[in-house]
Design a protein around this motif. Structure first.
Motif, PDB file in Angstrom:
ATOM      1  N   PHE A  89      43.577  65.187  11.437  1.00 41.51           N
ATOM      2  CA  PHE A  89      43.281  64.047  12.306  1.00 41.51           C
ATOM      3  C   PHE A  89      42.895  62.880  11.410  1.00 41.51           C
ATOM      4  CE2 PHE A  89      40.893  61.722  15.671  1.00 41.51           C
ATOM      5  CZ  PHE A  89      41.854  61.781  16.685  1.00 41.51           C
ATOM      6  N   VAL A  91      42.591  58.585  11.335  1.00 44.50           N
ATOM      7  CA  VAL A  91      42.534  57.383  12.157  1.00 44.50           C
ATOM      8  C   VAL A  91      42.441  56.156  11.248  1.00 44.50           C
ATOM      9  CG1 VAL A  91      41.328  56.173  14.010  1.00 44.50           C
ATOM     10  CG2 VAL A  91      41.331  58.691  13.949  1.00 44.50           C
ATOM     11  N   ARG A  93      42.126  51.906  11.200  1.00 45.60           N
ATOM     12  CA  ARG A  93      41.789  50.684  11.935  1.00 45.60           C
ATOM     13  C   ARG A  93      41.992  49.511  10.976  1.00 45.60           C
ATOM     14  NH1 ARG A  93      41.048  46.900  15.901  1.00 45.60           N
ATOM     15  NH2 ARG A  93      38.905  46.175  16.126  1.00 45.60           N
ATOM     16  N   ALA A 276      50.422  58.169   8.724  1.00 45.14           N
ATOM     17  CA  ALA A 276      49.663  57.003   9.165  1.00 45.14           C
ATOM     18  C   ALA A 276      50.279  55.722   8.599  1.00 45.14           C
ATOM     19  CB  ALA A 276      48.207  57.131   8.731  1.00 45.14           C
ATOM     20  N   VAL A 326      45.238  50.015  15.648  1.00 45.47           N
ATOM     21  CA  VAL A 326      44.824  51.406  15.412  1.00 45.47           C
ATOM     22  C   VAL A 326      46.050  52.293  15.286  1.00 45.47           C
ATOM     23  CG1 VAL A 326      43.715  53.424  16.485  1.00 45.47           C
ATOM     24  CG2 VAL A 326      42.567  51.199  16.515  1.00 45.47           C
ATOM     25  N   ILE A 328      46.795  56.520  14.784  1.00 42.59           N
ATOM     26  CA  ILE A 328      46.178  57.850  14.785  1.00 42.59           C
ATOM     27  C   ILE A 328      47.252  58.896  14.510  1.00 42.59           C
ATOM     28  CG2 ILE A 328      44.804  59.535  16.070  1.00 42.59           C
ATOM     29  CD1 ILE A 328      43.927  57.225  17.911  1.00 42.59           C
ATOM     30  N   LYS A 330      47.666  62.966  14.543  1.00 39.17           N
ATOM     31  CA  LYS A 330      47.106  64.279  14.897  1.00 39.17           C
ATOM     32  C   LYS A 330      48.192  65.314  14.732  1.00 39.17           C
ATOM     33  CE  LYS A 330      46.009  67.038  19.009  1.00 39.17           C
ATOM     34  NZ  LYS A 330      45.182  68.090  18.402  1.00 39.17           N
ATOM     35  N   LEU A 350      43.561  60.263  22.702  1.00 34.00           N
ATOM     36  CA  LEU A 350      43.955  59.319  21.654  1.00 34.00           C
ATOM     37  C   LEU A 350      43.773  57.877  22.121  1.00 34.00           C
ATOM     38  CD1 LEU A 350      47.159  61.115  20.309  1.00 34.00           C
ATOM     39  CD2 LEU A 350      44.839  61.187  19.383  1.00 34.00           C
ATOM     40  N   VAL A 353      40.130  57.030  21.788  1.00 36.17           N
ATOM     41  CA  VAL A 353      39.752  56.712  20.408  1.00 36.17           C
ATOM     42  C   VAL A 353      40.130  55.268  20.077  1.00 36.17           C
ATOM     43  CG1 VAL A 353      40.207  57.226  17.979  1.00 36.17           C
ATOM     44  CG2 VAL A 353      39.880  59.099  19.602  1.00 36.17           C
ATOM     45  N   ALA A 354      41.365  54.886  20.407  1.00 35.16           N
ATOM     46  CA  ALA A 354      41.815  53.519  20.124  1.00 35.16           C
ATOM     47  C   ALA A 354      40.967  52.499  20.866  1.00 35.16           C
ATOM     48  CB  ALA A 354      43.284  53.373  20.501  1.00 35.16           C
TER      49      ALA A 354
END
Length: 360
Positions: A89, A91, A93, A276, A326, A328, A330, A350, A353-354
């Motif tokens: 996972f 992430v 930003r 990513a 963002v 992500i 996963k 998801l 999270v964003a």
């Protein structure tokens, strides 16, 4: 246009190979946590080389006190990982890693994960590059302009745009049954069968451009068109046009049959960090962006407020929220290929999270 049919491909009657007998077992828990990180032990591969200079992503860790509601209950992010068999996972930003977890037994920053149909979304990016390079004339070009061996099949008259949106009209609903077309395709890849012959054999079930039907075959034909247009194997073109700024090499799984063929529809293996970076590429480049409201567009799934995702079976996600900047990644090891409940929960989590990062 006349609707045509083609005689179905039939396997030679023979005992199943070791690979055929093992394919279901290695895709199920607990074995699949190993399988999805060691596909190069199971299939021939083609390297997608990174560039000469390693450019790690900047990191700025931040707390993710995210909660989301699903089917009348509230869950934390840790619940989501446990419930959905998360293995990695990551992430981002605004181009920085704000959260990174490796929960899988074999997962880590340098581990290359099998992403299944998320590979289709990467193929779309490469088609966009080929259009920019002038190697593909336009999305209205036809499959047979580049692959004349598909003349007289259900793909005769189908355009690149039809393939990108999975509206070729070729084949039936994709079902992972015992002896469905997609299972025969999988067996041919694993056991040395004639992969193109299986794809050429599917019947036409609708006029091109008139009906959406999720199709791994459409995506595979798209990757073959791309190879023909660029004059390069898929892995070589991906290396040259997409993978230069990445941290690690990736690889494509190849069929066992000769000549080998890269499975652009579902066999890319890459690290979570580099996936990513693919999401960052989508934020920075307008070519072949998914069109809002299309549900499935240019080999990406689309959602509310401009969000979109590349998705693979067993729970692989590359989720992009342009408004929040963002990305992500996963990866997962679900017990089964598809699970509607897990799919719904994943998009809700998801998105949460964003939204959290956008608001904080």
């Amino acid at each position: 246009m006349t609707v045509t049919t083609v005689q179905p491909y039939t396997d030679v009657h023979r005992p199943p190979s070791w690979w055929e007998r093992q394919s279901d077992r290695v895709m199920r828990r607990p074995f699949n946590e190993f399988t999805f990180t060691h596909m190069n032990w199971l299939l021939p591969t083609a390297r997608v080389a990174r560039g000469p200079v390693r450019r790690p992503l900047p990191s700025r860790p931040a707390p993710l006190d995210v909660r989301y509601s699903f089917r009348g209950r509230e869950f934390a992010l840790a619940d989501f990982h446990r419930r959905s068999f998360t293995t990695t996972f990551v992430v981002l930003r605004r181009g920085r890693i704000v959260h990174e977890r490796y929960r899988g037994v074999f997962a880590g920053p340098r581990t290359r994960m099998q992403v299944f149909s998320l590979s289709k979304s990467v193929t779309s990016i490469l088609v966009g590059a080929a259009l920019a390079d002038g190697l593909i004339g336009g999305v209205t070009d036809r499959v047979t302009d580049y692959r004349p061996d598909f003349l007289g099949t259900a793909y005769d008259g189908v355009t690149i745009a039809d393939l990108l949106d999975m509206r070729s009209g070729a084949g039936d609903q994709e079902i992972w049954g015992t002896d469905t077309a997609i299972r025969r395709f999988e067996r041919a890849i694993l056991s040395g069968g004639d992969v193109p012959a299986i794809v050429r054999s599917v019947p036409r079930t609708a006029l091109p451009g008139t009906r959406f039907n999720y199709s791994t075959f459409d995506a595979q034909v798209l990757s073959w068109v791309l190879e023909a247009a660029t004059g390069s194997p898929l892995a070589a073109y991906a290396s040259r046009r997409l993978w230069q700024p990445m941290e690690s090499d990736a690889y494509y799984g190849l069929s066992r049959s000769h000549p080998r063929t890269a499975i652009g529809a579902g066999a890319l293996n890459a690290t979570a960090r580099d996936l990513a970076r693919v999401g960052l590429h989508m934020l920075a480049h307008p070519a072949l962006q998914p069109r809002p409201g299309g549900v499935y567009s240019n080999q990406w799934w689309t959602f509310d407020q401009g969000r979109f995702a590349g998705i693979g079976v067993h729970g692989q996600y590359l989720f992009v929220d342009p408004a929040a900047s963002v990305v992500i990644v996963k990866t997962s090891a679900w017990p089964v290929e598809e699970d509607e409940t897990l799919e719904q929960e994943a998009i809700i989590a998801l998105t949460a999270v964003a939204r959290y990062l956008h608001e904080h």
